[in-house]
Design a protein around this motif. Structure first.
Motif, PDB file in Angstrom:
ATOM      1  N   GLU A   3       0.822  -1.214   0.000  1.00 23.14           N
ATOM      2  CA  GLU A   3       0.000   0.000   0.000  1.00 23.14           C
ATOM      3  C   GLU A   3       0.854   1.262   0.000  1.00 23.14           C
ATOM      4  OE1 GLU A   3      -2.545  -3.296   0.886  1.00 23.14           O
ATOM      5  OE2 GLU A   3      -0.607  -2.716   1.771  1.00 23.14           O
ATOM      6  N   GLY A   4       2.025   1.208   0.638  1.00 21.75           N
ATOM      7  CA  GLY A   4       2.923   2.356   0.616  1.00 21.75           C
ATOM      8  C   GLY A   4       3.432   2.648  -0.784  1.00 21.75           C
ATOM      9  N   VAL A   5       3.801   1.596  -1.511  1.00 20.82           N
ATOM     10  CA  VAL A   5       4.253   1.751  -2.896  1.00 20.82           C
ATOM     11  C   VAL A   5       3.098   2.237  -3.768  1.00 20.82           C
ATOM     12  CG1 VAL A   5       5.191   0.548  -4.908  1.00 20.82           C
ATOM     13  CG2 VAL A   5       6.038  -0.011  -2.616  1.00 20.82           C
ATOM     14  N   VAL A   6       1.909   1.682  -3.562  1.00 17.30           N
ATOM     15  CA  VAL A   6       0.724   2.102  -4.318  1.00 17.30           C
ATOM     16  C   VAL A   6       0.453   3.591  -4.106  1.00 17.30           C
ATOM     17  CG1 VAL A   6      -1.799   1.898  -4.427  1.00 17.30           C
ATOM     18  CG2 VAL A   6      -0.373  -0.164  -4.446  1.00 17.30           C
ATOM     19  N   THR A  16      -1.715   7.662   5.750  1.00 18.22           N
ATOM     20  CA  THR A  16      -1.062   6.967   6.859  1.00 18.22           C
ATOM     21  C   THR A  16      -1.741   5.624   7.095  1.00 18.22           C
ATOM     22  OG1 THR A  16      -0.211   7.230   9.112  1.00 18.22           O
ATOM     23  CG2 THR A  16      -2.455   8.049   8.691  1.00 18.22           C
ATOM     24  N   SER A  17      -1.384   4.992   8.205  1.00 17.32           N
ATOM     25  CA  SER A  17      -1.914   3.687   8.578  1.00 17.32           C
ATOM     26  C   SER A  17      -2.309   3.744  10.048  1.00 17.32           C
ATOM     27  CB  SER A  17      -0.835   2.626   8.349  1.00 17.32           C
ATOM     28  OG  SER A  17      -1.240   1.357   8.787  1.00 17.32           O
ATOM     29  N   ASN A  18      -3.271   2.914  10.431  1.00 21.46           N
ATOM     30  CA  ASN A  18      -3.621   2.916  11.857  1.00 21.46           C
ATOM     31  C   ASN A  18      -2.426   2.489  12.707  1.00 21.46           C
ATOM     32  OD1 ASN A  18      -3.780   0.199  11.062  1.00 21.46           O
ATOM     33  ND2 ASN A  18      -5.602  -0.243  12.280  1.00 21.46           N
ATOM     34  N   TYR A  19      -1.784   1.413  12.298  1.00 20.24           N
ATOM     35  CA  TYR A  19      -0.596   0.908  12.991  1.00 20.24           C
ATOM     36  C   TYR A  19       0.382   0.348  11.958  1.00 20.24           C
ATOM     37  CZ  TYR A  19      -3.296   1.222  17.304  1.00 20.24           C
ATOM     38  OH  TYR A  19      -4.023   1.704  18.355  1.00 20.24           O
ATOM     39  N   GLN A  20       1.609   0.099  12.415  1.00 20.14           N
ATOM     40  CA  GLN A  20       2.537  -0.694  11.623  1.00 20.14           C
ATOM     41  C   GLN A  20       3.008  -1.861  12.490  1.00 20.14           C
ATOM     42  OE1 GLN A  20       6.210   1.219  10.510  1.00 20.14           O
ATOM     43  NE2 GLN A  20       6.423   2.326  12.431  1.00 20.14           N
ATOM     44  N   TYR A  79      -4.935   3.635   6.161  1.00 14.21           N
ATOM     45  CA  TYR A  79      -4.882   2.212   5.813  1.00 14.21           C
ATOM     46  C   TYR A  79      -5.048   1.402   7.094  1.00 14.21           C
ATOM     47  CZ  TYR A  79      -2.598  -2.254   4.702  1.00 14.21           C
ATOM     48  OH  TYR A  79      -2.295  -3.590   4.566  1.00 14.21           O
ATOM     49  N   GLU A  80      -5.985   0.500   7.100  1.00 12.66           N
ATOM     50  CA  GLU A  80      -6.237  -0.325   8.284  1.00 12.66           C
ATOM     51  C   GLU A  80      -5.341  -1.568   8.228  1.00 12.66           C
ATOM     52  OE1 GLU A  80     -10.838   0.332   9.389  1.00 12.66           O
ATOM     53  OE2 GLU A  80     -10.490  -0.090   7.253  1.00 12.66           O
ATOM     54  N   ARG A  81      -4.089  -1.377   8.654  1.00 17.22           N
ATOM     55  CA  ARG A  81      -3.114  -2.475   8.613  1.00 17.22           C
ATOM     56  C   ARG A  81      -3.474  -3.570   9.603  1.00 17.22           C
ATOM     57  NH1 ARG A  81      -1.095  -6.398   8.923  1.00 17.22           N
ATOM     58  NH2 ARG A  81       1.082  -7.066   8.839  1.00 17.22           N
ATOM     59  N   THR A  82      -3.999  -3.196  10.764  1.00 19.09           N
ATOM     60  CA  THR A  82      -4.399  -4.177  11.774  1.00 19.09           C
ATOM     61  C   THR A  82      -5.870  -3.957  12.121  1.00 19.09           C
ATOM     62  OG1 THR A  82      -3.944  -2.848  13.745  1.00 19.09           O
ATOM     63  CG2 THR A  82      -2.061  -3.968  12.727  1.00 19.09           C
ATOM     64  N   ALA A  83      -6.412  -4.876  12.900  1.00 18.82           N
ATOM     65  CA  ALA A  83      -7.829  -4.780  13.294  1.00 18.82           C
ATOM     66  C   ALA A  83      -8.042  -3.843  14.475  1.00 18.82           C
ATOM     67  CB  ALA A  83      -8.354  -6.170  13.639  1.00 18.82           C
ATOM     68  N   THR A  84      -6.955  -3.348  15.052  1.00 18.84           N
ATOM     69  CA  THR A  84      -7.066  -2.472  16.218  1.00 18.84           C
ATOM     70  C   THR A  84      -7.590  -1.094  15.805  1.00 18.84           C
ATOM     71  OG1 THR A  84      -5.173  -3.618  17.195  1.00 18.84           O
ATOM     72  CG2 THR A  84      -5.820  -1.527  18.198  1.00 18.84           C
ATOM     73  N   THR A 130     -11.041   5.891   5.889  1.00 17.19           N
ATOM     74  CA  THR A 130     -10.257   4.667   5.696  1.00 17.19           C
ATOM     75  C   THR A 130     -10.035   4.410   4.211  1.00 17.19           C
ATOM     76  OG1 THR A 130     -12.151   3.187   5.571  1.00 17.19           O
ATOM     77  CG2 THR A 130     -11.290   3.681   7.779  1.00 17.19           C
ATOM     78  N   PHE A 131      -9.009   3.612   3.933  1.00 15.29           N
ATOM     79  CA  PHE A 131      -8.772   3.208   2.543  1.00 15.29           C
ATOM     80  C   PHE A 131     -10.017   2.539   1.975  1.00 15.29           C
ATOM     81  CE2 PHE A 131      -3.900   2.799   1.677  1.00 15.29           C
ATOM     82  CZ  PHE A 131      -3.686   4.031   2.261  1.00 15.29           C
TER      83      PHE A 131
END
Length: 664
Positions: A154-157, A195-199, A230-235, A246-247
């Motif tokens: 997703e970062g590259v996208v 950004t993303s919720n978490y990494q 981006y919702e990388r995790t479910a948290t 959200t994405f």
């Protein structure tokens, strides 16, 4: 030593030479030194014609250029300035209708080991859909978008989508603090943040969205109307109504087709911030045409790209290496690459070797810091030694980010490459856009610790403080005498700082790399001796810190890693202070003093008494960012006995500073 004031003594002698095998050379893109020299001669005969040929062969132009190099307003050089193109189209669209469209573009391995693969055709659809989502939020050509993302597809996208619509992206490494993010949002004038919720790193969830929230709350970011998450995790994370989306929500209903926006060759593709000596980050501005050309050309030349290669650059997209050799170069060349989310030591220090075996990686490109940390791990735990994995798929190894000391080079060559893989020790910087001085694996005889020779068309030289050439064997200041297409175009919003930092008048208008270097007397090979602000002047002797570090690490039975800085000294002008990580636990008391004396005597034997460190401090590690870069400015403060007042939020291991503050 030369009598000129800028001469830097070179005391590190390396006589081992490793020529390319006849079989490797026969199949290489650049086969042998005669072919390399022919390209250099072409550039020398017709500089603009040489670059024009490469640009026509490597880049798809929507409007062909007629002007190659505009030198009317130095140092604000322009390349291919009347041509038009799109960077994303050069990475994706051009492969459609060819066998590459169904080739795997990215093999993504998550922190936890899950693997996802995406083809070029699928990647184009995802980039186009994301580009449409950006346009739906009002982003248009010329706008700036700040990206603060984990190391994911997703970062590259996100980067490619910005390029697709002509928006200028500015990627910030996901380890930077809220204050650092806020400074960059303000300086670049971003209107949207991705950004993303978490990494996920090392099995842990680390917040990103919360840091963006804190950054925006610091003020000055009123131009930011949208934050894409981006919702990388479910948290769950905090979402601000009317601003955050959200994405999943942003992409819903968006077409997977988006025509690429043609931009002028000089259009800013991205702005990437790098540290400045004043502490204020510099927004390095790169132009689309020249950058795309050199990212692809250097990728193919330096790594001797084959259609069957599986390439892996371990750098994060938050750094220039992740731009040129993850997000752009490999895609422009139609390569298959590995993108890795995690860290090399999780779940254990065999992760890199396991992944090379698992994905049949053939070209591996990483940093000396990572190599040294894995040497230490392998020495202390034989279970994570590279010999435990099948690394026979490897054919080219690479090194990037800092000079690699000869002992680490040899370990890498023997234990990872099986003494059959050439190592391309690449010298370049954020400001360069792509490789500048590097071996070519099918042509250049290798010397451990040397980046060898400039690529064809790169007019690197070593000069004194007045811009006069230094003879081989005498160190000096590394410069580039002629402009090249992928060079920095400006410091965003600060043209005066650009001129002063990179083209000082006293150096005859040459580009100042900021590094000291020396060329060997026999081959004319370049070896980087360290930043010119990392040159020590001890009793009138100027020495590069890199050479002292290499000498310490050459004590292979004892030392895993070392970093050397200078501190003021009433007697000698500067004193050498070494921070050392041993291959065993951190010593204390009398034992620490005993080992420190042993190391001083070792350096005296390897280099000479003048190079003996006055201070040696031991730690379990060195202060590093999450990408593995040693924060030398913090070491300088510790060496001087100063309190640490700088931002340490990017440190992977802030507690190490207390250890290293202790003197022996």
């Amino acid at each position: 030593m030369s009598t000129t004031s800028s001469a830097i003594e070179s005391v590190l002698v390396e006589n081992r030479v490793f020529p390319p095998s006849a079989d490797f050379a026969a199949k290489a893109r650049i086969s042998g030194m005669a072919q390399y020299q022919a390209l250099c001669d072409e550039a020398e005969r017709d500089y603009e014609g040489y670059w024009a040929r490469l640009a026509r062969e490597n880049v798809v132009w929507t409007k062909p250029f007629t002007q190659v190099l505009d030198q009317s307003n130095p140092p604000f050089y322009k390349w291919f300035a009347d041509g038009e193109l799109n960077a994303s189209a050069n990475c994706l669209d051009k492969h459609m209708g060819t066998p590459v469209e169904n080739k795997t573009a990215i093999i993504f391995e998550a922190d936890g080991g899950e693997v996802t693969k995406v083809s070029y055709k699928e990647l184009l659809a995802r980039v186009s859909q994301f580009a449409n989502a950006l346009k739906a939020r009002g982003v248009k050509k010329g706008d700036r978008v700040l990206i603060y993302m984990p190391m994911t597809i997703e970062g590259v996208v996100a980067m490619q989508a910005c390029a697709r619509i002509g928006a200028t992206h500015s990627v910030v490494f996901g380890g930077f603090s809220a204050k650092a993010v806020q400074e960059r949002i303000v300086d670049v004038g971003a209107s949207l943040v991705i950004t993303s919720n978490y990494q996920m790193r090392g099995g842990k969830e680390l917040p990103l969205k919360a840091i963006v929230d804190d950054a925006l709350a610091l003020g000055g970011c009123e131009a930011v109307k949208t934050v894409l998450v981006y919702e990388r995790t479910a948290t769950a994370c905090n979402m601000v109504a009317g601003r955050d989306i959200t994405f999943t929500e942003a992409l819903a209903g968006q077409s997977t087709e988006c025509a690429p926006e043609a931009v002028n060759a000089e259009h800013p593709l991205f702005i990437l911030y790098t540290s400045g000596s004043t502490g204020k980050p510099k927004g390095v501005q790169h132009a689309t045409g020249g950058y795309v050309l050199w990212a692809r050309q250097t990728f193919e030349w330096t790594f001797d790209l084959k259609d069957s290669d599986v390439f892996w650059c371990t750098a994060d997209i938050g750094w220039i290496t992740g731009h040129s050799y993850v997000a752009y170069g490999p895609l422009a060349a139609g390569a298959t690459q590995i993108v890795f989310e995690g860290v090399p030591t999780f779940p254990n220090a065999g992760r890199f070797w396991q992944m090379i075996e698992r994905h049949k990686c053939s070209v591996f490109y990483t940093a000396p810091t990572a190599i040294r940390s894995l040497i230490k791990a392998a020495d202390s735990d034989s279970g994570v030694h590279p010999k435990n994995w099948d690394l026979s798929s490897l054919r080219v190894l690479g090194s990037v980010g800092e000079p690699i000391n000869p002992e680490a080079w040899m370990w890498y060559y023997k234990n990872v490459g099986g003494e059959r893989c050439p190592i391309v020790d690449t010298f370049w910087q954020t400001e360069n856009g792509g490789h500048m001085i590097t071996p070519l694996p099918g042509a250049t005889p290798l010397v451990p610790g040397s980046c060898t020779l400039p690529l064809p068309g790169i007019t690197a030289a070593i000069v004194d403080e007045s811009g006069n050439d230094m003879p081989n064997g005498a160190g000096g200041i590394l410069v580039v005498k002629k402009p090249w297409p992928s060079m920095i175009r400006n410091i965003w919003g600060d043209p005066e700082r650009f001129k002063k930092s990179y083209f000082p008048e006293e150096l005859k208008g040459y580009y100042l790399a900021g590094d000291g270097a020396v060329r060997s007397e026999d081959r004319g090979y370049f070896r980087i001796t360290g930043r010119i602000d990392d040159v020590l002047n001890v009793s009138g002797h100027r020495m590069g810190t890199m050479e002292i570090e290499s000498a310490l690490v050459a004590k292979t039975d004892l030392v895993a890693e070392a970093a050397v800085v200078g501190r003021p000294d009433d007697l000698t002008g500067e004193a050498i202070c070494a921070f050392v990580v041993l291959k065993r636990g951190k010593p204390t008391g009398e034992e620490a003093k005993q080992i420190a004396n042993e190391l001083r005597n070792w350096v005296a034997k390897e280099i000479g008494p003048i190079a003996k460190p006055k201070d040696i401090r031991f730690g379990d590690n060195l202060p590093k960012t999450r990408s593995g870069k040693i924060m030398r400015r913090l070491l300088r403060s510790l060496a001087k006995g100063e309190a640490i007042t700088q931002d340490t939020s990017t440190l992977e291991n802030p507690a190490i500073l207390d250890q290293l503050a202790e003197t022996n």
